[in-house]
Design a protein around this motif. Structure first.
Motif, mmCIF file in Angstrom:
data_model
loop_
_atom_site.group_PDB
_atom_site.id
_atom_site.type_symbol
_atom_site.label_atom_id
_atom_site.label_comp_id
_atom_site.label_asym_id
_atom_site.label_seq_id
_atom_site.Cartn_x
_atom_site.Cartn_y
_atom_site.Cartn_z
ATOM 1 N N LEU A 36 -2.121 -6.549 -2.785
ATOM 2 C CA LEU A 36 -1.569 -6.737 -1.227
ATOM 3 C C LEU A 36 -3.102 -5.733 -1.065
ATOM 4 O O LEU A 36 -2.382 -4.955 0.289
ATOM 5 N N THR A 37 -4.164 -6.107 -1.335
ATOM 6 C CA THR A 37 -5.052 -4.803 -0.309
ATOM 7 C C THR A 37 -5.512 -4.999 0.625
ATOM 8 O O THR A 37 -5.439 -6.147 1.185
ATOM 9 N N GLY A 38 -6.596 -4.504 1.498
ATOM 10 C CA GLY A 38 -6.279 -5.061 3.481
ATOM 11 C C GLY A 38 -5.049 -4.696 3.511
ATOM 12 O O GLY A 38 -4.754 -4.926 4.616
ATOM 13 N N ILE A 70 9.678 1.946 -4.330
ATOM 14 C CA ILE A 70 8.442 0.893 -3.592
ATOM 15 C C ILE A 70 7.407 1.391 -2.890
ATOM 16 O O ILE A 70 6.551 0.749 -2.594
ATOM 17 N N ALA A 71 7.792 2.664 -2.000
ATOM 18 C CA ALA A 71 6.005 3.119 -2.174
ATOM 19 C C ALA A 71 4.903 3.047 -2.855
ATOM 20 O O ALA A 71 4.046 2.636 -3.403
ATOM 21 N N SER A 125 0.352 -2.138 -5.518
ATOM 22 C CA SER A 125 -0.574 -3.158 -5.738
ATOM 23 C C SER A 125 -1.218 -3.977 -4.962
ATOM 24 O O SER A 125 -1.903 -4.271 -3.976
ATOM 25 N N GLY A 126 -1.947 -2.329 -4.458
ATOM 26 C CA GLY A 126 -3.343 -2.145 -3.420
ATOM 27 C C GLY A 126 -3.367 -1.791 -1.959
ATOM 28 O O GLY A 126 -3.847 -1.718 -1.205
ATOM 29 N N ALA A 127 -1.413 -1.729 -1.707
ATOM 30 C CA ALA A 127 -1.606 -1.178 -0.122
ATOM 31 C C ALA A 127 -1.729 0.165 0.096
ATOM 32 O O ALA A 127 -2.016 0.852 -1.169
ATOM 33 N N THR A 128 -2.199 -0.128 1.306
ATOM 34 C CA THR A 128 -2.013 1.362 2.001
ATOM 35 C C THR A 128 -0.510 2.173 3.056
ATOM 36 O O THR A 128 -0.436 0.880 3.173
ATOM 37 N N VAL A 129 -0.486 2.528 1.923
ATOM 38 C CA VAL A 129 0.936 3.274 1.966
ATOM 39 C C VAL A 129 1.291 4.303 3.257
ATOM 40 O O VAL A 129 0.527 5.770 3.167
ATOM 41 N N ILE A 130 2.572 4.132 4.295
ATOM 42 C CA ILE A 130 2.797 4.937 5.053
ATOM 43 C C ILE A 130 4.213 5.657 4.687
ATOM 44 O O ILE A 130 4.834 4.651 4.958
ATOM 45 N N VAL A 131 4.425 6.600 3.980
ATOM 46 C CA VAL A 131 5.341 7.011 3.809
ATOM 47 C C VAL A 131 5.909 7.918 5.003
ATOM 48 O O VAL A 131 5.402 8.765 5.529
ATOM 49 N N THR A 158 -4.344 5.323 -1.268
ATOM 50 C CA THR A 158 -4.124 5.453 0.327
ATOM 51 C C THR A 158 -3.275 5.702 0.783
ATOM 52 O O THR A 158 -2.521 5.183 0.852
ATOM 53 N N VAL A 159 -2.349 6.570 0.811
ATOM 54 C CA VAL A 159 -1.101 7.644 1.372
ATOM 55 C C VAL A 159 -1.863 8.113 2.442
ATOM 56 O O VAL A 159 -2.366 8.856 2.557
#
Length: 264
Positions: A5-7, A23-24, A30-36, A59-60
């Motif tokens: 999930l990069t990008g 989940i976060a 998986s590479g995602a930028t995550v907003i908690v 990146t969080v």
């Protein structure tokens, strides 16, 4: 299966603990930028630290806001105006007798469990559709299909999520945006751990053993015969958010250990 999930940017509501935090972490892995998200700044900062500890280099970001009202949802959208993945995890629950609940109680449950997802999906999905890609996941429950008599209010809200997710999937037909619901069953979240802690100590059982006894007593139809871990629920959510799940939409995906006695 390698999920990448990069990008992609993912917002997970109520993600400072339990299933939401798992989940976060899974999305970050998986590479995602995550907003908690959580209601308090200190718990949001703690969740950010938890994700980074589990996924070094992740990146969080975080937004402290109560999604149970329009003002809180608006604050999240103002802080994070665009996301590729929206996981509507926020929810309140707990046994209450039907006759004890006021109109205000019903309204609060509906606002937190249903309208939070409606408001955020309304804010984010038009841009997802314009971009030709997006993922929306509602964290429902096996109680959506198996309404508990001591939590009618909770079951009603989770059934409503199924209607919203299915209808929104149709509304976004052909756009590249998928909308699904994930239905956990008994899950060894922080809340269940705390509820079982005293009884487990008295019986000389581990929390996991006490949770298994709880499932056998209160969800006897369970095929798994134990509580799921938060990570097991998160695995399903991460998959549904992935490119590999591009043909899965409008679905109610159960992670209930077979509690709901149906083959459909």
């Amino acid at each position: 299966m390698q999920i990448d999930l990069t990008g992609k940017t993912a917002l997970v509501t109520a993600s400072t603990a339990g299933i939401g935090l798992a989940i976060a972490i899974g999305l970050a892995r998986s590479g995602a930028t995550v907003i908690v998200n959580g209601r308090k700044q200190d718990t949001v900062e703690g969740a950010i630290a938890d994700v980074v500890r589990e996924v070094p280099g992740a990146t969080v970001r975080g937004v402290a806001a109560d999604v149970g009202g329009a003002e809180g949802c608006d604050a999240i959208v103002a802080a994070e105006p665009a996301v590729d993945i929206l996981v509507n995890n926020a929810g309140i629950y707990g046994p209450r007798d039907f006759y004890e609940l006021s109109d205000e109680d019903w309204t609060r449950i509906f606002d937190v469990n249903v309208m939070s997802g409606v408001r955020l999906a309304r804010a984010y999905t038009a841009a997802m559709a314009a971009n030709g890609w997006g993922r929306v996941v509602f964290i429902s429950s096996e109680s959506a299909l198996n309404t508990p008599e001591d939590m009618i209010h909770y079951g009603f809200s989770k059934t409503a999520q199924l209607a919203v997710s299915r209808g929104l999937a149709k509304r976004l037909s052909g756009t590249g945006v998928t909308v699904n619901a994930v239905l956990p069953g008994p899950t060894l979240s922080d809340g269940l751990r705390e509820m079982l802690r005293e009884d487990a100590q008295k019986a000389g059982l581990s929390i996991e053993e006490a949770a298994a006894e709880f499932v056998k007593a209160h969800r006897p139809s369970s095929i798994l015969q134990r509580a799921a871990t938060v990570e097991e629920v998160a695995h399903m959510v991460v998959y549904v958010c992935s490119p590999q799940a591009s043909a899965t939409t409008g679905a109610a995906l159960r992670v209930d250990g077979g509690v709901v006695d149906t083959i459909a």
